[in-house]
Structure formats: C-alpha cells, structure tokens
Design an enzyme around this catalytic site. Sequence first.
Site, PDB file in Angstrom:
ATOM      1  N   SER A  10       0.548   9.469  18.313  1.00  0.00           N
ATOM      2  CA  SER A  10      -0.553   8.839  19.033  1.00  0.00           C
ATOM      3  C   SER A  10      -1.870   8.923  18.280  1.00  0.00           C
ATOM      4  O   SER A  10      -2.002   9.672  17.314  1.00  0.00           O
ATOM      5  CB  SER A  10      -0.710   9.499  20.412  1.00  0.00           C
ATOM      6  OG  SER A  10       0.481   9.411  21.144  1.00  0.00           O
TER       7      SER A  10
ATOM      8  N   SER B 218       4.238   5.735  20.898  1.00  0.00           N
ATOM      9  CA  SER B 218       2.845   6.072  20.606  1.00  0.00           C
ATOM     10  C   SER B 218       1.952   5.875  21.819  1.00  0.00           C
ATOM     11  O   SER B 218       2.210   5.058  22.691  1.00  0.00           O
ATOM     12  CB  SER B 218       2.326   5.240  19.422  1.00  0.00           C
ATOM     13  OG  SER B 218       2.329   3.866  19.741  1.00  0.00           O
TER      14      SER B 218
ATOM     15  N   ASP C 219      -1.710   4.920  21.809  1.00  0.00           N
ATOM     16  CA  ASP C 219      -2.842   4.516  20.973  1.00  0.00           C
ATOM     17  C   ASP C 219      -3.911   3.888  21.853  1.00  0.00           C
ATOM     18  O   ASP C 219      -3.688   2.824  22.444  1.00  0.00           O
ATOM     19  CB  ASP C 219      -2.396   3.513  19.903  1.00  0.00           C
ATOM     20  CG  ASP C 219      -1.231   4.046  19.083  1.00  0.00           C
ATOM     21  OD1 ASP C 219      -1.315   5.207  18.653  1.00  0.00           O
ATOM     22  OD2 ASP C 219      -0.246   3.306  18.893  1.00  0.00           O
TER      23      ASP C 219
END
Length: 346
Positions: free
Chosen positions: A233, A271, A273
């Site tokens: 991340s 992830s 993000d």
Amino acid sequence: MTAQERPRLDELGIGAGKYARGAINAITDVPGVRVGHATISDGHYNTGVTAIVPDQLTPERRSLPAALAVGNGYGKIVGATQLQELGAIETPVLLTSTLSAFRVADALVAQLLAQPGHEQTTTINPVVGETNDGALSAIRDRPVGPEQVAEALASAAGGPVAEGCVGAGTGTTALGFKGGIGTSSRLAPVADAEYTVGAIVQSNFTGLLRIAGVPMPAAEMLPEPSAETIGNSCMIVVATDAPLDSRQLARVARRAVYAMRGVGADFDQGSGDYAISFSTAERGAAPRDEDLSPLFHATMLAVEEALINSVLRATTRRGPEGRVGHEIPVDEVRRRLAAAGTSELE
C-alpha cells in the site's frame, strides 16, 4: 550513514523537471503546514505516527476543502466517507500502522476535544491513513496509541522534514528496498499567480523501482532480498495554497496516485493506495479548470520525488524473526544514473 546523511533525489543531481522545487523541497513549503513524527524502533517494533498539521484549522475555521482519491481500496483509512461526501478535512491527517489506525483515530479525537474551542463539540471526523508494517514490526500488538499521537502532534513543525525510517514509515518496505516517509514540493503557475504544491508519502508497495526512469532492480542491487512487503500500500498527502474547491482537489488527488506508476508501482490487487489533497487557501473564487494543468503536472513531479526520497533516505531495519528491510545502496544508484545519462525528472 544515518538517514539524514543519505542523499535526497536533488542531491544526486537530478533536476526538478518542468516546475521548480520549493525552498525546502517538502510539504512544509506550503505556508502553515507542519509535520511531526513519533517513532518506535527497538527491533521488535518498527512503527510510529506521522502527523500532517495545517495551521489554518482553528476553532474559528473548522474545516478545509479536501478530497480523496482511491487507487485501490484495500485499506483501513479512517474518515474516508465523510471526506468524500463533504469535501473537507476537520482534523490533521495522521499516518500510522494498519492495526493501530483505530487506536490512533480515537487518540486524535481525544486530543482535539481537549483543545480550547471544542468544549461543545459533539461530532468530529478524524482522518487517519495506514500501511502495513508487519514485515518489520510486531503489528498484532498494536503498539501505537495516545502517547505517540500526542508526541507527533506536539512535535509538528515547519521547515525540513525527517524522512525514511521515521514515524509511520519506520517499518515499511517499498519496491524491494526499505521504504518509509518521503516528501517534496513544486512551484506551479496557475493563471497569473504562482502556488506551491507539496507531497508527503508513506511507501509500502511492490514493483520495480525506477529513479528518473532508470530501473533499480532490488534483485540485482542487494546481496539478499528484503523482507517481503505486507499489505502492498501507499498513503499520499498533498497540500497546496492554491484556492481549489473540493472537486478540483479530487482531480489533484487522482494525479497523485498516477505518480506511483512513475516510480514503478505494480498496483497489486491487495494494495491500499490513497491520496488525500487539501487546500490551505482562504475562501475565494477557485481558478478555472483550464488553468490547472501546471498544478496537475507539478503534483505528479512532487509525489514521484517524494516516493523516491522515501527509499533513498531509508536505512536498513531489522524486525522480528530476523527479517530485514535493506536500504538501497546509494553508490550503485549513482552509478546507474550516471551510466544512463539521466539528469532530470519528466
């Protein structure tokens, strides 16, 4: 070599690209924005808190225009729905470790309710982001709490920002190397004015690192692999003194996420993000969308450089069970940049 002795990107001779860096080349170039850290690092824990504090938030001005962009939503960000719905932040933005995010959010609320001007406050929306530092820290113990939140807020200051293995970046890994906190800024012309855009990142994601377009494969540059990144991340916070509204700030935040690809992010399915953007400007007329392209480009340059700085400034950390996050070898970075003839970001 300590973290602050390790070079930043500009010290490697890489130019800023189309838009100049700010005086400090940090998010604190945006007037009124301060940054503080609290760090826990003892071999068993490598973790902490990083606080981004806009002084423009006061008892008289309870919110700033803001926005959130989600590159991939596998994360534990606190305050996201109200940030999206209202287009505003009401608190400093705090970054920390995944399983400590909820303790940090609670501590942030307690800190603010105790401040003058909040005696009658019955609702407040804390904004806390996270990445997973479980590769290099005993994350299940949730060691970050009120003491570290108080320290990060109290230590928040303008000027140069500590980078690498500090605060929320103490235990993260990125692109095969030790990751951490990084920051950068740019000056962007918008219509007839010049504004500052600054970024700070918490890097903890996979991919093949590129610095100014030059591949820096960890498999070739390290004698042994770093601890495998957990969580995959990145948290990005962008501040500007341009008088943007929340819709325009959402466009800025999306560009911040796009910039991750410039350093080689692979945007793995797991992830988390996120980019949060906010404006410190006094309320007023927003610029025309037609005038925002320089600010968008400047944002991507600042975020890309902040991500690179987060790796360059990080130092080797050892965590539980012998796991190691290895610092990137600076001499080899210099050699590869020189061989490629690279001199500037694009």
